[in-house]
Design a protein around this motif. Structure first.
Motif, PDB file in Angstrom:
ATOM      1  N   ILE A 552       0.855  -1.210   0.000  1.00 61.21           N
ATOM      2  CA  ILE A 552       0.000   0.000   0.000  1.00 61.21           C
ATOM      3  C   ILE A 552       0.884   1.250   0.000  1.00 61.21           C
ATOM      4  O   ILE A 552       0.655   2.199  -0.758  1.00 61.21           O
ATOM      5  N   LEU A 553       1.893   1.243   0.860  1.00 59.15           N
ATOM      6  CA  LEU A 553       2.765   2.426   0.951  1.00 59.15           C
ATOM      7  C   LEU A 553       3.472   2.679  -0.377  1.00 59.15           C
ATOM      8  O   LEU A 553       3.626   3.829  -0.800  1.00 59.15           O
ATOM      9  N   GLU A 554       3.834   1.601  -1.041  1.00 54.75           N
ATOM     10  CA  GLU A 554       4.480   1.770  -2.343  1.00 54.75           C
ATOM     11  C   GLU A 554       3.487   2.311  -3.368  1.00 54.75           C
ATOM     12  O   GLU A 554       3.796   3.207  -4.156  1.00 54.75           O
ATOM     13  N   ALA A 555       2.259   1.770  -3.326  1.00 58.62           N
ATOM     14  CA  ALA A 555       1.231   2.222  -4.290  1.00 58.62           C
ATOM     15  C   ALA A 555       0.883   3.694  -4.085  1.00 58.62           C
ATOM     16  O   ALA A 555       0.470   4.374  -5.024  1.00 58.62           O
ATOM     17  N   MET A 556       1.056   4.175  -2.842  1.00 57.49           N
ATOM     18  CA  MET A 556       0.725   5.602  -2.608  1.00 57.49           C
ATOM     19  C   MET A 556       1.961   6.498  -2.694  1.00 57.49           C
ATOM     20  O   MET A 556       1.881   7.684  -2.404  1.00 57.49           O
ATOM     21  N   HIS A 557       3.090   5.919  -3.077  1.00 57.02           N
ATOM     22  CA  HIS A 557       4.329   6.691  -3.243  1.00 57.02           C
ATOM     23  C   HIS A 557       4.725   7.362  -1.927  1.00 57.02           C
ATOM     24  O   HIS A 557       5.116   8.530  -1.878  1.00 57.02           O
ATOM     25  N   PHE A 558       4.590   6.588  -0.865  1.00 51.11           N
ATOM     26  CA  PHE A 558       4.870   7.069   0.491  1.00 51.11           C
ATOM     27  C   PHE A 558       6.347   7.416   0.625  1.00 51.11           C
ATOM     28  O   PHE A 558       7.212   6.672   0.144  1.00 51.11           O
ATOM     29  N   THR A 559       6.628   8.520   1.319  1.00 45.98           N
ATOM     30  CA  THR A 559       8.029   8.947   1.431  1.00 45.98           C
ATOM     31  C   THR A 559       8.657   8.590   2.777  1.00 45.98           C
ATOM     32  O   THR A 559       9.843   8.781   2.974  1.00 45.98           O
ATOM     33  N   ARG A 560       7.794   8.126   3.689  1.00 49.91           N
ATOM     34  CA  ARG A 560       8.279   7.736   5.025  1.00 49.91           C
ATOM     35  C   ARG A 560       8.908   8.887   5.799  1.00 49.91           C
ATOM     36  O   ARG A 560       9.668   8.681   6.725  1.00 49.91           O
ATOM     37  N   ARG A 561       8.634  10.133   5.405  1.00 48.34           N
ATOM     38  CA  ARG A 561       9.314  11.250   6.047  1.00 48.34           C
ATOM     39  C   ARG A 561       8.773  11.536   7.443  1.00 48.34           C
ATOM     40  O   ARG A 561       9.504  11.915   8.342  1.00 48.34           O
ATOM     41  N   THR A 562       7.455  11.330   7.598  1.00 48.61           N
ATOM     42  CA  THR A 562       6.824  11.884   8.779  1.00 48.61           C
ATOM     43  C   THR A 562       6.978  11.009  10.017  1.00 48.61           C
ATOM     44  O   THR A 562       6.979   9.809   9.933  1.00 48.61           O
ATOM     45  N   ASP A 563       7.123  11.665  11.141  1.00 53.33           N
ATOM     46  CA  ASP A 563       7.098  10.960  12.418  1.00 53.33           C
ATOM     47  C   ASP A 563       6.295  11.809  13.386  1.00 53.33           C
ATOM     48  O   ASP A 563       5.582  12.710  12.980  1.00 53.33           O
ATOM     49  N   ALA A 564       6.430  11.552  14.653  1.00 57.20           N
ATOM     50  CA  ALA A 564       5.590  12.283  15.612  1.00 57.20           C
ATOM     51  C   ALA A 564       6.234  13.605  16.042  1.00 57.20           C
ATOM     52  O   ALA A 564       5.874  14.192  17.047  1.00 57.20           O
ATOM     53  N   SER A 565       7.209  14.093  15.286  1.00 59.56           N
ATOM     54  CA  SER A 565       7.877  15.345  15.648  1.00 59.56           C
ATOM     55  C   SER A 565       6.932  16.531  15.470  1.00 59.56           C
ATOM     56  O   SER A 565       5.848  16.398  14.919  1.00 59.56           O
ATOM     57  N   ASP A 566       7.385  17.701  15.909  1.00 56.25           N
ATOM     58  CA  ASP A 566       6.529  18.886  15.849  1.00 56.25           C
ATOM     59  C   ASP A 566       6.131  19.243  14.433  1.00 56.25           C
ATOM     60  O   ASP A 566       5.116  19.856  14.201  1.00 56.25           O
ATOM     61  N   GLU A 567       6.985  18.860  13.459  1.00 54.63           N
ATOM     62  CA  GLU A 567       6.661  19.204  12.068  1.00 54.63           C
ATOM     63  C   GLU A 567       5.610  18.273  11.462  1.00 54.63           C
ATOM     64  O   GLU A 567       5.067  18.540  10.412  1.00 54.63           O
ATOM     65  N   ALA A 568       5.366  17.136  12.089  1.00 53.02           N
ATOM     66  CA  ALA A 568       4.416  16.172  11.521  1.00 53.02           C
ATOM     67  C   ALA A 568       3.026  16.779  11.511  1.00 53.02           C
ATOM     68  O   ALA A 568       2.678  17.567  12.381  1.00 53.02           O
ATOM     69  N   PRO A 569       2.224  16.423  10.486  1.00 57.93           N
ATOM     70  CA  PRO A 569       0.860  16.931  10.476  1.00 57.93           C
ATOM     71  C   PRO A 569       0.148  16.549  11.780  1.00 57.93           C
ATOM     72  O   PRO A 569       0.433  15.493  12.346  1.00 57.93           O
TER      73      PRO A 569
END
Ligand SMILES: O=C(O)CCc1cccc(O)c1
Length: 578
Positions: A552-569
């Motif tokens: 699924i992550l590959e099909a959505m072109h997921f970048t894996r960038r986000t985590d629970a840091s302050d910058e995360a949505p």
């Protein structure tokens, strides 16, 4: 015009599709400018049918309570012959997605509710009286140049720069023309006169399609005592003639004792179109709603198809804007939505051909056939339940379905190990269809519709098990980066017990109606990945979950960038903190 204003998305057109998309993007925390050429919202009814899928999106954006007063549920459609005898009934009873399948509604009121809903989002603005004159696009951005004229006749230009521009400006869409795509299909020459009145002189609810070969007509009882009539026009009748009060009174004389006392909202002539754009996106510009597809009114699907576009596009734009996926994700908007729009256009055109018959012999053949078919309960129920309506089922896009060849690009990597048939009621894969929405009980014993328990972003639902016991840490980490909520679905009898023993980060829902148990019993897949638009992206055995998630992550072109840091949505931080 010296300054350029920046936002994430420019939406052109403050119709229902633009307003719904703005609500979704605002809810996901993105900045939006809606540019509308008119000085206000359109104030007369156009669409009259609102379906369960649209209601689900209205629920997602938190506007159900404000919309409900402008709707009537159990919206029945009857086809009557020239003598007024009912020959077909369409009265679907299901509420599998949480809402009645069909409602009538007052479009101007519902559109206004969507508009007023935007005031909840400080980052969304609507600029009325702003006509887009030009659009510039480069590798990084797209800029709309909008013209407005003030009360003194002074012309001003405003530059709004965004990451993406979505044209929701109707069938004549300049955005679609800029994309350079074709708008394939037909525009039959048949014209219809639409007459809307405020003080419904009949008072009967529902839709009557009059397949009268002398002059096919439509009569619809709408909320707030509005009545809609539509009359097919003969080729020799001019627009000037048919909108004249005497002509209209004459047409209405067969329907209402005293047409002269009616409070008319509008009389207008329109033609039907059945067209779909060959692509819904090019670069940073995208089309949605009537800009992407036009269909005749017969299935009541114009408004709803546009809302489906917004529902599909909203979460994808939000994902790309927050850096969670590469913008190739946006190409799946066309691949998922176009096929369904085409099916809906085709069905609506076919229905129109059936109703518009004016040859008396052909009309009689149609009526006799329809009545004869009604003798068979299976045929009768097929129409009554609206099973002819194509339900969206995605075959390619953000999907991972080991049972089909044509799903997401990474599906082939999933080991195809479905439960042997003897341990499941059927082998039908739920991938690509909407997940149902029954009522459930939550951790704090609230009784809510499922979506209100699982939230407005990704979720992983597992029948009878704690997802954290089933999934390896590496998958849990990826789900946290995606912002997915983990949900254990159990019979209500087990809910409190599981709440005490399960990982505190998971949501436990009690299936007190048995509908979810039945759903999981009917499918060989006790673990499902549900997208923010409520479609099933993947479904599998627990042991196949890591590979399915990766696909699924590959099909959505997921970048894996986000985590629970302050910058995360915010939605990711919320999910991780669960
Ligand atoms: O079923 C509905 O929602 C009504 C569809 C309809 C049928 C005929 C004319 C029209 O304007 C809408």
């Amino acid at each position: 015009m010296n300054t350029t204003e920046d936002c994430d998305v420019v939406i052109v057109g403050a119709g229902p599709v633009g307003l719904m998309l703005a609500n979704l993007l605002g809810m996901y925390g993105h900045s939006v400018t809606v540019l509308e050429a008119l000085d206000d919202l359109i104030d007369y009814p156009r669409g009259v049918g609102l379906d369960d899928e649209s209601f689900r999106t209205i629920q997602t954006v938190g506007l159900v309570d404000a919309v409900l007063p402008h709707t009537s549920p159990q919206h029945i459609m009857r086809l009557v012959n020239g003598a007024g005898k009912v020959i077909l009934v369409n009265n679907p009873q299901t509420d599998e997605f949480g809402w009645e399948r069909k409602h009538s509604f007052i479009q101007p009121e519902v559109d206004r509710t969507l508009y007023e809903g935007l005031s909840r989002h400080h980052n969304v603005q609507v600029l009325f009286g702003h006509r887009v004159e030009d659009v510039e696009e480069d590798a990084e951005s797209v800029t709309a140049i909008a013209e407005s004229v003030d009360a003194d006749g002074q012309v001003a230009l405003r530059r709004i720069r965004a990451r993406y521009l979505v044209g929701c400006e109707g069938g004549k869409s300049p955005t679609r023309k800029r994309l350079g795509v074709t708008f394939e299909g037909e525009s039959p020459s048949t014209r219809w006169l639409v007459v809307d009145v405020n003080n419904d002189p009949l008072g009967t609810p529902n839709v009557f399609l009059g397949a009268d070969p002398k002059r096919p007509y439509v009569s619809i009882g709408l909320p707030h005592a509005v009545r809609r009539w539509e009359f097919m026009l003969h080729d020799d009748e001019t627009e000037e003639q048919v909108t004249a009060p005497e002509f209209v009174d004459n047409l209405l004389a067969d329907h209402v004792p005293d047409p002269s006392s009616l409070d008319f909202i509008r009389r207008r002539v329109f033609t039907h179109h059945g067209r779909v754009a060959s692509n819904f996106r090019r670069g940073r510009q995208i089309v949605a709603g009537d800009a992407a597809h036009l269909m005749p009114v017969w299935m009541g699907q114009g408004w709803n198809s546009g809302v489906r576009d917004a529902t599909n596009l909203g979460w994808k734009l939000a994902t790309v804007l927050s850096g969670q996926a590469d913008d190739a994700l946006l190409d799946t908007y066309t691949s998922e939505r176009k096929e369904h729009a085409e099916a809906m256009v085709e069905l609506s055109m076919t229905f129109g051909r059936f109703i518009k018959i004016t040859n008396p012999v052909a009309a009689m053949t149609r009526d006799v056939t329809a009545r004869a078919l009604n003798i068979f309960p299976q045929v009768k129920n097929y129409f009554a339940d609206m099973r002819f309506k194509p339900m969206p089922r995605y075959h390619s896009g953000v999907l991972a379905d080991p049972t089909t060849k044509a799903s997401g690009r990474a599906s082939s990597r999933i080991t195809s190990r479905l439960i042997p048939v003897r341990t499941a009621n059927t082998t039908v894969s739920p991938v690509g269809v909407q997940f149902p929405q029954p009522r459930v009980n939550t951790r704090d014993a609230r009784n809510v519709l499922l979506d209100d328990a699982i939230g407005n972003w990704w979720s992983v639902l597992v029948w009878g098990n704690d997802p954290t016991d089933l999934l390896p840490q590496s998958s849990l980490d990826k789900l946290a980066a995606l912002g997915a909520r983990l949900v254990a679905v159990v019979p209500e009898t087990q809910r409190e017990w599981l709440e005490h023993s399960a990982d505190p980060r998971i949501q436990v829902v009690g299936d007190h109606t048995g509908r979810l148990k039945k759903w999981f019993d009917d499918r060989p897949t006790p673990l499902v990945f549900v997208r923010p638009d409520r479609f099933v992206a993947g479904a599998c055995l627990a042991q196949d979950a890591p590979a399915t998630l990766d696909a699924i992550l590959e099909a959505m072109h997921f970048t894996r960038r986000t985590d629970a840091s302050d910058e995360a949505p915010e939605r990711v931080r919320e999910a991780v903190a669960l």
